[in-house]
Write an enzyme that holds these catalytic residues in place. Structure first.
Site, PDB file in Angstrom:
ATOM      1  N   TYR B 294       0.836  -1.216   0.000  1.00 43.71           N
ATOM      2  CA  TYR B 294       0.000   0.000   0.000  1.00 43.71           C
ATOM      3  C   TYR B 294       0.863   1.255   0.000  1.00 43.71           C
ATOM      4  O   TYR B 294       1.646   1.482   0.927  1.00 43.71           O
ATOM      5  CB  TYR B 294      -0.904  -0.025   1.235  1.00 43.71           C
ATOM      6  CG  TYR B 294      -1.883   1.116   1.313  1.00 43.71           C
ATOM      7  CD1 TYR B 294      -3.019   1.116   0.519  1.00 43.71           C
ATOM      8  CD2 TYR B 294      -1.681   2.181   2.174  1.00 43.71           C
ATOM      9  CE1 TYR B 294      -3.925   2.156   0.587  1.00 43.71           C
ATOM     10  CE2 TYR B 294      -2.591   3.230   2.257  1.00 43.71           C
ATOM     11  CZ  TYR B 294      -3.714   3.204   1.447  1.00 43.71           C
ATOM     12  OH  TYR B 294      -4.608   4.237   1.520  1.00 43.71           O
ATOM     13  N   TYR B 344      -5.508   5.472  -7.518  1.00 45.03           N
ATOM     14  CA  TYR B 344      -5.717   5.259  -6.079  1.00 45.03           C
ATOM     15  C   TYR B 344      -7.184   4.985  -5.824  1.00 45.03           C
ATOM     16  O   TYR B 344      -7.970   5.891  -5.611  1.00 45.03           O
ATOM     17  CB  TYR B 344      -5.254   6.477  -5.278  1.00 45.03           C
ATOM     18  CG  TYR B 344      -5.425   6.353  -3.783  1.00 45.03           C
ATOM     19  CD1 TYR B 344      -4.595   5.518  -3.042  1.00 45.03           C
ATOM     20  CD2 TYR B 344      -6.407   7.068  -3.102  1.00 45.03           C
ATOM     21  CE1 TYR B 344      -4.741   5.402  -1.659  1.00 45.03           C
ATOM     22  CE2 TYR B 344      -6.566   6.953  -1.721  1.00 45.03           C
ATOM     23  CZ  TYR B 344      -5.720   6.130  -1.010  1.00 45.03           C
ATOM     24  OH  TYR B 344      -5.875   6.020   0.352  1.00 45.03           O
TER      25      TYR B 344
END
Ligand SMILES: [Zn+2]
Lengths: 129, 385
Positions: B294, B344
């Site tokens: 991440y 994203y």
């Protein structure tokens, strides 16, 4: 100008104390443990009986940032944001009022500054010895 | 121990395009991504009987059912902690199908975080009783008002202690953008950057994050379908097994304004997840073939490499300098270009890339990849074929 603090039932004591120029944290009445940020119940003894304790107001800079883009909302110039480890072992996010860049490890002391709505928040200044 | 036919498998992935202005509602993005995932799996959306998303997602479960024609939902959850918990969706999916509660479980996340609202900008209209609000209440009046500012403040002690420079962080951004440059689905397809580009990009938060240290705000939707191995064999795709999925939320830790507990050097929750994963999957994260880590902001990669035990504490910067994260290195990092390079969608597009790597269908396919680590701070999963 600096935005007003967000007051809630569980945190009003902190901001109210600031308006009287006092820097306090939540203290559990039965077990005397200090907590910040505040919370409705003591996670150690599960009491909801709370009071607060005045702090020394002294601590050390653990980390710092300055929010450049977008600039800090409400401020004329984005301030130095610091994470302070207080002498009592608690941590708080605040500002260093200074023309020069904060340094991790510097010793600072609390003061207060007014907000747009006339409220007050704790800020920090370098301790000059 | 459950038998092999009960084991959870990912059988469908779907997504919309990733853009800066989708031109349609978040509900529609969710519906399109979910339909794509169902078509990919070869299942009827009517058969979805459980679902999860983020507590922050604006599309209601009822709205999803209304568009997709789901007949009956037996189990739903919503996850706190934003993107740091993106991989915990896999924990819920695994538990829901392996326990027998659900047969066909849906994970979805859809957002117009660029065109409809600015996810990375200050929001000063917060309700005073909003939940998990320490990042607002205890930061906002001090001018720390964005995810980038909270993240940078929490990473400060680590970067300071190990002397990590802005150029070092730039090296991470360059790695993501290099992978994205050869992924046609990436927003930054054919747009690699250099360290100089990174160093010349404007400050977002001094002294840590430049523009090119940050993920993008994107519009788009992602969906994933999970079922049990016995049902997965009837689906269209090679099932990708969930070998392990773990989650750890620790006392006094916060979502992003995580300043109040620990030394701000180690990430204990990731360490716990890494150990549980190794035990459950029979393989440690560092020994898997692909690392989907991440990447909301570059410092997170350093901290998760250490947290998930790819290297020792304080060693991540050297681990990266040694070239381990290159696509032909020991730990190929996010071959889709990650959240910085591809888009994203709150971490979820890293999960779908992990699945494509296992199927052997990724744009930047890692050769002979059999296992992948999906990492998002407080959660991790190891998937494999
Ligand atoms: Zn107590």
């Amino acid at each position: 100008m600096r935005p007003d603090p967000i007051k809630r039932i569980d945190t009003a004591f902190f901001w109210d104390a600031c308006e009287q120029g006092k820097f306090v944290v939540q203290k559990c009445e039965p077990c005397n443990t200090l907590w910040h940020p505040p919370r409705p119940m003591c996670p150690k003894c599960h009491s909801v009986e709370k009071t607060h304790q005045k702090l020394s107001g002294k601590g050390v800079i653990m980390s710092w940032v300055r929010q450049v883009r977008p600039a800090s909302y409400g401020f004329e110039n984005s301030p130095f944001v610091i994470l302070v480890e207080l002498n009592e072992g608690l941590r708080i996010v605040s500002n260093l009022i200074s023309d020069s860049v904060p340094v991790i490890g510097e010793i600072v002391e609390v003061d207060f500054e007014k907000t747009v709505g006339g409220k007050s928040v704790p800020i920090f200044k370098r301790v000059v010895d | 121990m459950i038998s092999s036919f009960q084991k959870a498998c990912i059988v469908g992935i779907g997504q919309t395009e990733f853009s800066k202005a989708s031109g349609r509602s978040e509900q529609q993005l969710a519906a399109e991504a979910i339909l794509a995932a169902c078509n990919d799996a070869g299942i009827d959306p009517a058969s979805i009987d459980g679902m999860t998303t983020f507590s922050l997602d604006n599309s209601d479960e009822v709205d999803v059912m209304r568009s997709l024609g789901c007949e009956e939902i037996k189990y739903t959850t919503r996850l706190p902690q934003g993107g740091a918990a993106s991989v915990s969706t896999i924990v819920h999916a695994k538990n829901a199908v392996e326990s027998g509660i659900c047969d066909t479980f849906l994970i979805f996340r859809a957002m117009n975080e660029r065109s409809q609202y600015r996810f990375g900008q200050p929001h000063h209209s917060m309700s005073p009783d909003a939940h998990s609000s320490t990042f607002m209440e205890w930061c906002f009046p001090f001018g720390a008002q964005t995810p980038a500012s909270w993240e940078a403040l929490s990473c400060g002690p680590y970067l300071h202690k190990y002397g990590v420079t802005s150029e070092d962080l730039g090296r991470i951004a360059v790695t993501f953008r290099k992978a994205a440059s050869t992924n046609p689905n990436a927003w930054f397809y054919e747009k690699p950057i250099t360290i100089e580009d990174h160093q010349n990009s404007r400050w977002i938060v001094e002294p840590t994050l430049r523009l090119l240290d940050c993920c993008q705000e994107s519009d788009g939707g992602v969906a994933i379908i999970i079922t049990r191995a016995d049902k997965a064999k009837d689906c269209k795709q090679t099932p990708v097994q969930i070998l392990g999925a773990e989650y750890s939320m620790l006392f006094n830790h916060e979502i992003i304004s995580d300043f109040y507990q620990g030394d701000l050097i180690r990430t204990e929750n990731s360490e716990i997840v890494a150990d549980r994963l190794a035990a459950a999957a029979g393989i440690a994260p560092k020994d898997t073939d692909v690392a989907m880590i991440y990447d909301n902001f570059t410092p997170q990669v350093l901290r998760q490499l250490e947290g998930f035990k790819y290297c020792g504490i304080g060693e991540a910067n050297d681990y990266i300098k040694d070239g381990n994260l290159e696509l032909d290195g020991k730990t190929p990092l996010s071959p889709n270009g990650g959240l910085m390079g591809e888009g994203y969608i709150h971490g979820m597009n890293n999960i779908t890339e992990g699945v494509r790597q296992m199927r052997g269908t990724a744009a930047n396919q890692i050769r002979n990849a059999k296992t992948a680590m999906l990492a998002s701070g407080v959660a991790g999963a190891i998937i494999g074929v």
